[in-house]
Design a protein around this motif. Structure first.
Motif, short mmCIF file in Angstrom:
data_model
loop_
_atom_site.label_atom_id
_atom_site.label_comp_id
_atom_site.label_asym_id
_atom_site.label_seq_id
_atom_site.Cartn_x
_atom_site.Cartn_y
_atom_site.Cartn_z
N HIS A 192 74.64 39.49 -7.68
CA HIS A 192 73.94 38.27 -8.12
C HIS A 192 73.99 38.10 -9.64
N VAL A 193 75.18 38.31 -10.20
CA VAL A 193 75.37 38.11 -11.63
C VAL A 193 75.98 36.73 -11.85
N LYS A 194 75.36 35.91 -12.69
CA LYS A 194 75.86 34.57 -12.97
C LYS A 194 76.00 34.38 -14.47
N ASP A 195 76.56 33.23 -14.87
CA ASP A 195 76.75 32.89 -16.29
C ASP A 195 77.46 34.01 -17.04
N VAL A 196 78.56 34.46 -16.48
CA VAL A 196 79.28 35.60 -17.03
C VAL A 196 80.10 35.21 -18.26
N THR A 197 79.99 35.99 -19.31
CA THR A 197 80.81 35.84 -20.51
C THR A 197 81.50 37.17 -20.77
N LEU A 198 82.82 37.14 -20.90
CA LEU A 198 83.60 38.35 -21.13
C LEU A 198 84.27 38.25 -22.49
N THR A 199 83.97 39.20 -23.36
CA THR A 199 84.50 39.18 -24.71
C THR A 199 85.44 40.36 -24.91
N ARG A 200 86.69 40.03 -25.15
CA ARG A 200 87.70 41.07 -25.29
C ARG A 200 87.60 41.77 -26.63
N GLY A 201 87.76 43.11 -26.63
CA GLY A 201 87.74 43.87 -27.86
C GLY A 201 89.15 44.15 -28.36
N LYS A 202 89.26 45.07 -29.30
CA LYS A 202 90.54 45.40 -29.91
C LYS A 202 91.37 46.30 -28.99
N ARG A 203 92.58 45.87 -28.73
CA ARG A 203 93.49 46.63 -27.88
C ARG A 203 93.81 47.98 -28.50
N SER A 204 93.96 49.00 -27.65
CA SER A 204 94.42 50.32 -28.08
C SER A 204 95.52 50.75 -27.12
N GLY A 205 96.76 50.55 -27.52
CA GLY A 205 97.86 50.84 -26.60
C GLY A 205 97.82 49.87 -25.44
N ASP A 206 97.85 50.40 -24.23
CA ASP A 206 97.80 49.57 -23.03
C ASP A 206 96.37 49.34 -22.54
N LYS A 207 95.39 49.87 -23.27
CA LYS A 207 93.99 49.75 -22.86
C LYS A 207 93.28 48.67 -23.67
N VAL A 208 92.46 47.86 -22.98
CA VAL A 208 91.75 46.76 -23.63
C VAL A 208 90.26 46.86 -23.28
N PRO A 209 89.40 47.14 -24.25
CA PRO A 209 87.96 47.15 -23.98
C PRO A 209 87.42 45.73 -23.93
N PHE A 210 86.30 45.54 -23.28
CA PHE A 210 85.66 44.23 -23.27
C PHE A 210 84.17 44.39 -22.99
#
Length: 577
Positions: free
Chosen positions: A110-128
């Protein structure tokens, strides 16, 4: 999991590259244009020319470029944020599993109004970062946490896609786990120490999994009322999970094979009414244990009372409860059980001569002592105190394959999967083995697996001569039956084991750590080799008066130097001197 082709990151050209921008979660992100390059490998071209087929397709290969990683991550995160689950799932290498998880994120969590903010890439890995609102029957609360994804090449065409793992949705999700918002499956509990004080993770960080376990087992029995919360519902091993307690082959890994792990609360929308459950933990010893392990990486320790089995403290410097649920080779601390076996069989006696050569072979393996030492004309007590491996290996030919297993089960209560301490625990494993692995088991290698709880119990049994199953919650709370040993330790074995352990604490490998704690004391050190580790795991187990303790420091080297000071300090603190 889906099929994919893993590759290393390709260095992107530093100049001459156009950029396009899109806004994701309020942050502008760049998608590389024509500067990114891909390498193509054509499979089956010769066959296509021969049979006239025009369907041979190029499959991308080679390292992923920075642009490919960012574009794949952005495609997935944008679709997830917009709620277009099918499109987000199609951007992964396992669309079916991804679709199920992302659908559950909205409908079950029941999660709504989702906002996903991408962080700084490190190689093939992407934090968010994930931000949203958890909403259930008119009650809402904000939710924020960090996660990460990895981009790989899809096996079928080499296109960059998200490597699907449950942890993409939430970092604490494992295979088969689910995020669910609703009335809690079990009411909360207020866990108390033996003096009536409340146990919290703020005061005792190591107790997180213990408190989760207490709630899982006693929430309904303690009389509380459930609230509404977002929680992780753990996978049930009986339905295909990997945490199967009955696994026949113990592994030399930190985590033991176990029953279903306790569910975990992530966000409380409305408070429940907690019930109360009292534990045997000592607030002063628990605080001391927390302090000691916090100062050492990968350390775990348990303190118990030999006369009753009460667990007085348990602490870990990692998030996993190695103290209760670890599954590690115990090294030479296992020689306590092996010595009981040899004395039982008339193959050793504390003050009689016993061989300790540099080397001893059995089952095609050649065993040696630390630094290849030998003891000429020495007693079994001298071999035990010096931790001579060959003194035990040399007796393997006189034992049956199941001799050590029977001794461990029948006298020390180990390896029967029947302990009921109040929360989930691993009760040790001493499987029947033959040839070289059987001999290795005598020195705590081979297939033997233990944790600090098991080894604290072992030294407690050696001290008293009677196995008392350790427990965290008194059995009177829920009328459960504690495990017992099927036969008592003989008076001869008990007196000689005490002598061996006392001598080791006074003049053997444990002497430095146990200095000043005598005379009613005993100890055994150990180190266990682990494949892939530069340093062995260091073990130490000891008693002083009516306290017994055991600890392990993974990759700690010699137990006398790593785990020994931790155990000795807690025995000193618990005895008031």
């Amino acid at each position: 999991m889906g099929k994919r082709r893993r590759v290393d990151e390709r260095k992107a050209a530093k100049s001459g590259r156009s950029r396009r921008h899109l806004v994701l979660g309020g942050v502008a992100v760049a998608a590389l244009g024509g500067g990114a390059m891909a390498v193509y490998t054509v499979f089956g071209a010769g066959a296509a020319a021969e049979d006239g087929s025009a369907d041979a397709k190029a499959v991308k290969s080679g390292p992923l470029s920075a642009g490919e990683v960012r574009t794949a991550a952005t495609t997935f995160l944008t679709a997830w944020q917009k709620g277009t689950v099918a499109k987000a799932a199609a951007a992964t290498d396992d669309s079916a599993a991804a679709k199920t998880a992302l659908t559950g994120f909205a409908k079950d969590a029941h999660v709504k109004d989702v906002t996903l903010t991408r962080g700084k890439r490190s190689g093939d890995k992407v934090p968010f970062t994930v931000k949203g609102t958890v909403s259930f029957k008119g009650t809402e609360k904000p939710l924020t946490y960090k996660s990460a994804l990895t981009v790989v090449r899809a096996e079928k065409d080499g296109e960059p896609v998200v490597d699907w793992q449950p942890s993409v949705v939430h970092p604490e999700l494992a295979e088969g786990d689910r995020l669910v918002t609703g009335e809690a499956g079990t009411p909360p509990v207020k866990a108390l120490d033996r003096d009536g004080g409340e146990l919290t993770t703020e005061k005792y960080p190591s107790l997180g999994s213990v408190l989760d376990g207490l709630r899982e087992k006693y929430g309904k029995k303690a009389g509380g009322k459930a609230g509404v919360e977002l929680r992780i519902v753990r996978a049930d091993p009986a339905e295909g999970g990997s945490d199967d307690k009955s696994s026949a082959e113990p592994t030399n890994s930190t985590r033991s094979t176990k029953e279903k792990a306790a569910d975990k609360t992530l966000l409380e929308l409305s408070e429940g009414t907690p019930g109360e459950v009292t534990t045997t933990l000592s607030p002063s010893l628990q605080a001391a244990a927390e302090e000691k392990v916090a100062a050492t990486k990968r350390a775990s320790v348990v303190v118990m009372r030999p006369s009753t089995g009460e667990i007085l403290a348990a602490a870990n410097s990692s998030s996993f409860n190695v103290a209760f649920q670890g599954s590690l080779a115990p090294g030479s601390t296992m020689k306590i059980v092996s010595s009981a076996l040899l004395i039982d069989k008339g193959l050793a006696s504390a003050n009689k001569g016993h061989p300790c050569p540099k080397y001893s072979s059995y089952g095609g393996w050649k065993f040696q002592n630390d630094d290849k030492f030998e003891i000429k004309g020495g007693t079994f007590k001298a071999s035990f105190a010096r931790s001579c491996n060959t003194a035990f290996i040399s007796q393997a030919k006189k034992l049956d394959d199941d001799s050590l297993t029977k001794e461990a089960q029948q006298v020390f209560g180990l390896g029967l999967n029947n302990w009921a301490i109040g929360v989930s625990s691993f009760d040790g494993a001493v499987p029947v083995q033959s040839d070289a692995p059987m001999a290795a088991s005598l020195i705590g290698q081979g297939g033997v697996r233990m944790n600090p709880l098991n080894m604290a119990s072992v030294v407690a049994t050696a001290k008293t001569g009677v196995f008392k199953q350790p427990y965290l919650v008194p059995p009177s709370v829920d009328d459960r039956t504690l495990a017992t040993a099927s036969r008592p330790m003989s008076a001869t074995v008990r007196s000689q084991l005490r002598e061996l352990l006392q001598y080791t604490a006074a003049a053997g490998t444990a002497a430095e750590a146990m200095s000043g704690l005598g005379p009613d004391y005993g100890a055994k050190t150990g180190s266990a080799e682990v494949d892939g580790q530069k340093e062995p795991n260091g073990w130490f187990t000891a008693w002083k008066g009516d306290l017994a303790s055991a600890g392990v420091v993974q990759q700690g080297g010699h137990g006398s130097e790593s785990a020994g000071p931790i155990v000795a300090a807690l025995l000193k603190a618990g005895s008031g001197g």
